[in-house]
Motif scaffolding. Sequence first.
Motif, PDB file in Angstrom:
ATOM      1  N   LEU A 133       0.815  -1.211   0.000  1.00  0.00           N
ATOM      2  CA  LEU A 133       0.000   0.000   0.000  1.00  0.00           C
ATOM      3  C   LEU A 133       0.850   1.264   0.000  1.00  0.00           C
ATOM      4  O   LEU A 133       1.928   1.311   0.608  1.00  0.00           O
ATOM      5  CB  LEU A 133      -0.919   0.023   1.222  1.00  0.00           C
ATOM      6  N   ASN A 134       0.328   2.293  -0.649  1.00  0.00           N
ATOM      7  CA  ASN A 134       0.925   3.619  -0.556  1.00  0.00           C
ATOM      8  C   ASN A 134       0.743   4.150   0.860  1.00  0.00           C
ATOM      9  O   ASN A 134      -0.125   3.662   1.602  1.00  0.00           O
ATOM     10  CB  ASN A 134       0.230   4.568  -1.538  1.00  0.00           C
ATOM     11  N   PRO A 135       1.523   5.143   1.283  1.00  0.00           N
ATOM     12  CA  PRO A 135       1.281   5.763   2.586  1.00  0.00           C
ATOM     13  C   PRO A 135      -0.162   6.249   2.678  1.00  0.00           C
ATOM     14  O   PRO A 135      -0.675   6.890   1.757  1.00  0.00           O
ATOM     15  CB  PRO A 135       2.261   6.941   2.588  1.00  0.00           C
ATOM     16  N   GLY A 136      -0.821   5.916   3.765  1.00  0.00           N
ATOM     17  CA  GLY A 136      -2.214   6.291   3.926  1.00  0.00           C
ATOM     18  C   GLY A 136      -3.181   5.426   3.148  1.00  0.00           C
ATOM     19  O   GLY A 136      -4.384   5.719   3.102  1.00  0.00           O
ATOM     20  N   GLY A 137      -2.678   4.352   2.535  1.00  0.00           N
ATOM     21  CA  GLY A 137      -3.536   3.439   1.785  1.00  0.00           C
ATOM     22  C   GLY A 137      -4.536   2.742   2.696  1.00  0.00           C
ATOM     23  O   GLY A 137      -4.347   2.663   3.912  1.00  0.00           O
ATOM     24  N   LEU A 138      -5.594   2.222   2.095  1.00  0.00           N
ATOM     25  CA  LEU A 138      -6.688   1.640   2.860  1.00  0.00           C
ATOM     26  C   LEU A 138      -6.826   0.145   2.637  1.00  0.00           C
ATOM     27  O   LEU A 138      -6.619  -0.344   1.525  1.00  0.00           O
ATOM     28  CB  LEU A 138      -8.011   2.305   2.470  1.00  0.00           C
ATOM     29  N   VAL A 139      -7.191  -0.557   3.696  1.00  0.00           N
ATOM     30  CA  VAL A 139      -7.625  -1.941   3.573  1.00  0.00           C
ATOM     31  C   VAL A 139      -9.132  -1.950   3.793  1.00  0.00           C
ATOM     32  O   VAL A 139      -9.641  -1.287   4.702  1.00  0.00           O
ATOM     33  CB  VAL A 139      -6.922  -2.867   4.592  1.00  0.00           C
ATOM     34  N   LYS A 220     -27.198  -5.794  20.220  1.00  0.00           N
ATOM     35  CA  LYS A 220     -27.394  -5.674  18.774  1.00  0.00           C
ATOM     36  C   LYS A 220     -26.417  -6.550  17.996  1.00  0.00           C
ATOM     37  O   LYS A 220     -26.761  -7.097  16.942  1.00  0.00           O
ATOM     38  CB  LYS A 220     -27.231  -4.212  18.356  1.00  0.00           C
ATOM     39  N   ARG A 221     -25.215  -6.681  18.512  1.00  0.00           N
ATOM     40  CA  ARG A 221     -24.198  -7.442  17.786  1.00  0.00           C
ATOM     41  C   ARG A 221     -24.596  -8.899  17.561  1.00  0.00           C
ATOM     42  O   ARG A 221     -24.072  -9.567  16.667  1.00  0.00           O
ATOM     43  CB  ARG A 221     -22.857  -7.375  18.513  1.00  0.00           C
ATOM     44  N   LEU A 222     -25.525  -9.418  18.386  1.00  0.00           N
ATOM     45  CA  LEU A 222     -25.972 -10.797  18.205  1.00  0.00           C
ATOM     46  C   LEU A 222     -26.700 -10.984  16.880  1.00  0.00           C
ATOM     47  O   LEU A 222     -26.800 -12.115  16.376  1.00  0.00           O
ATOM     48  CB  LEU A 222     -26.902 -11.216  19.347  1.00  0.00           C
ATOM     49  N   PHE A 223     -27.205  -9.910  16.300  1.00  0.00           N
ATOM     50  CA  PHE A 223     -27.997 -10.000  15.082  1.00  0.00           C
ATOM     51  C   PHE A 223     -27.233  -9.537  13.841  1.00  0.00           C
ATOM     52  O   PHE A 223     -27.781  -9.498  12.749  1.00  0.00           O
ATOM     53  CB  PHE A 223     -29.281  -9.178  15.249  1.00  0.00           C
ATOM     54  N   ILE A 224     -25.976  -9.187  14.037  1.00  0.00           N
ATOM     55  CA  ILE A 224     -25.141  -8.780  12.906  1.00  0.00           C
ATOM     56  C   ILE A 224     -24.559 -10.019  12.247  1.00  0.00           C
ATOM     57  O   ILE A 224     -23.928 -10.849  12.899  1.00  0.00           O
ATOM     58  CB  ILE A 224     -24.004  -7.851  13.383  1.00  0.00           C
ATOM     59  N   ARG A 225     -24.773 -10.140  10.955  1.00  0.00           N
ATOM     60  CA  ARG A 225     -24.260 -11.300  10.221  1.00  0.00           C
ATOM     61  C   ARG A 225     -22.850 -11.050   9.705  1.00  0.00           C
ATOM     62  O   ARG A 225     -22.046 -11.975   9.636  1.00  0.00           O
ATOM     63  CB  ARG A 225     -25.175 -11.642   9.049  1.00  0.00           C
ATOM     64  N   GLN A 226     -22.560  -9.827   9.324  1.00  0.00           N
ATOM     65  CA  GLN A 226     -21.258  -9.552   8.718  1.00  0.00           C
ATOM     66  C   GLN A 226     -20.817  -8.125   9.009  1.00  0.00           C
ATOM     67  O   GLN A 226     -21.620  -7.196   8.968  1.00  0.00           O
ATOM     68  CB  GLN A 226     -21.335  -9.765   7.205  1.00  0.00           C
ATOM     69  N   TYR A 227     -19.532  -7.988   9.315  1.00  0.00           N
ATOM     70  CA  TYR A 227     -18.944  -6.670   9.524  1.00  0.00           C
ATOM     71  C   TYR A 227     -18.213  -6.204   8.269  1.00  0.00           C
ATOM     72  O   TYR A 227     -17.550  -7.003   7.591  1.00  0.00           O
ATOM     73  CB  TYR A 227     -17.945  -6.708  10.681  1.00  0.00           C
ATOM     74  N   LEU A 228     -18.318  -4.919   7.984  1.00  0.00           N
ATOM     75  CA  LEU A 228     -17.532  -4.269   6.949  1.00  0.00           C
ATOM     76  C   LEU A 228     -16.595  -3.289   7.647  1.00  0.00           C
ATOM     77  O   LEU A 228     -16.965  -2.698   8.660  1.00  0.00           O
ATOM     78  CB  LEU A 228     -18.430  -3.504   5.967  1.00  0.00           C
ATOM     79  N   PHE A 229     -15.391  -3.124   7.123  1.00  0.00           N
ATOM     80  CA  PHE A 229     -14.458  -2.206   7.781  1.00  0.00           C
ATOM     81  C   PHE A 229     -13.528  -1.534   6.782  1.00  0.00           C
ATOM     82  O   PHE A 229     -13.282  -2.041   5.686  1.00  0.00           O
ATOM     83  CB  PHE A 229     -13.628  -2.944   8.841  1.00  0.00           C
ATOM     84  N   VAL A 230     -13.042  -0.380   7.201  1.00  0.00           N
ATOM     85  CA  VAL A 230     -11.999   0.352   6.484  1.00  0.00           C
ATOM     86  C   VAL A 230     -10.894   0.648   7.479  1.00  0.00           C
ATOM     87  O   VAL A 230     -11.137   1.186   8.564  1.00  0.00           O
ATOM     88  CB  VAL A 230     -12.516   1.676   5.883  1.00  0.00           C
ATOM     89  N   GLY A 231      -9.664   0.311   7.118  1.00  0.00           N
ATOM     90  CA  GLY A 231      -8.513   0.614   7.949  1.00  0.00           C
ATOM     91  C   GLY A 231      -7.476   1.383   7.150  1.00  0.00           C
ATOM     92  O   GLY A 231      -7.289   1.120   5.951  1.00  0.00           O
ATOM     93  N   GLU A 232      -6.831   2.330   7.784  1.00  0.00           N
ATOM     94  CA  GLU A 232      -5.795   3.131   7.106  1.00  0.00           C
ATOM     95  C   GLU A 232      -4.415   2.630   7.525  1.00  0.00           C
ATOM     96  O   GLU A 232      -4.164   2.403   8.723  1.00  0.00           O
ATOM     97  CB  GLU A 232      -5.951   4.605   7.465  1.00  0.00           C
ATOM     98  N   LYS A 233      -3.536   2.479   6.570  1.00  0.00           N
ATOM     99  CA  LYS A 233      -2.186   2.002   6.853  1.00  0.00           C
ATOM    100  C   LYS A 233      -1.464   2.930   7.826  1.00  0.00           C
ATOM    101  O   LYS A 233      -1.486   4.152   7.668  1.00  0.00           O
ATOM    102  CB  LYS A 233      -1.381   1.902   5.561  1.00  0.00           C
ATOM    103  N   ARG A 234      -0.874   2.342   8.852  1.00  0.00           N
ATOM    104  CA  ARG A 234      -0.110   3.133   9.822  1.00  0.00           C
ATOM    105  C   ARG A 234       1.168   3.636   9.176  1.00  0.00           C
ATOM    106  O   ARG A 234       1.751   2.997   8.279  1.00  0.00           O
ATOM    107  CB  ARG A 234       0.251   2.265  11.031  1.00  0.00           C
ATOM    108  N   ALA A 235       1.630   4.772   9.631  1.00  0.00           N
ATOM    109  CA  ALA A 235       2.892   5.316   9.138  1.00  0.00           C
ATOM    110  C   ALA A 235       4.036   4.411   9.534  1.00  0.00           C
ATOM    111  O   ALA A 235       4.075   3.874  10.639  1.00  0.00           O
ATOM    112  CB  ALA A 235       3.105   6.719   9.713  1.00  0.00           C
ATOM    113  N   ASP A 236       4.958   4.199   8.607  1.00  0.00           N
ATOM    114  CA  ASP A 236       6.126   3.328   8.877  1.00  0.00           C
ATOM    115  C   ASP A 236       7.038   3.951   9.937  1.00  0.00           C
ATOM    116  O   ASP A 236       7.151   5.156  10.018  1.00  0.00           O
ATOM    117  CB  ASP A 236       6.909   3.076   7.583  1.00  0.00           C
TER     118      ASP A 236
END
Length: 236
Positions: A133-139, A220-236
């Motif tokens: 990933l580039n700096p600040g890239g997302l997963v 509420k979490r008992l009824f969640i089937r799937q999580y979606l997420f965005v994470g930003e790459k930490r600075a080296d």
Amino acid sequence: MANVEALYDKPGATHYYSLSRGDVVNFLEAYAKEKGLQPKSALEIGCSGGGTGVLIKERLGVEYYAGLELMAPAVEEAKGRLDWVKQGNIEEMIAQGRMGELPDRKYDLLLYLDVLEHLYNPWKVLEETSKLLNPGGLVIGSIPNAGNLYVLWKIMRDHFEYEEEGLLDRTHIRWFTAHTIKKMLAPQFNLQKMGTNHDTWKTMNWQQKIFYLGTLGQWKRLFIRQYLFVGEKRAD
């Protein structure tokens, strides 16, 4: 590789490969607009037939989209849709020092859509691929919720049995809740956003709604089937 492919050779697989993850694209697009981001390149591990990649290219303006996919039929389908596609197992490529087979470039987006739970060591895979990933890239990822009431009910009844698809998919190797997703991402990424891919209330039956209201939504979490997420790459 042949034995692994056989494990993933499910009934209706051709239809599965052709699916596009519009829910994930909506989630990512909303985040990109909120942050004013304009990603130009993406790598999807487990790109299936490339349908999600097509949507991301169209709606987010991504110019270069690469995909790595395990199943040969899906690879052939994706080749007609994406800019670069290769058949391969990411864990084997890491273990065998073959990451150089991927395009020699950095990416703005790294996608794992219903993939990490199928890996033996997703922590290692995230560590190694974060370097692409580039700096600040997302997963961007989607992972089934192991804390869903359906799974817990199966355990309580001593019927924790694998199924052809869904939360108890027979190809799942690892299991995650919101807490363990955050822990898995933490070494390489700062979690920016977490959500779900459906309206929880609309999917509940009347008994579940009574339970939900009676507990003031605390479970509420008992009824969640799937999580979606965005994470930003930490600075080296």
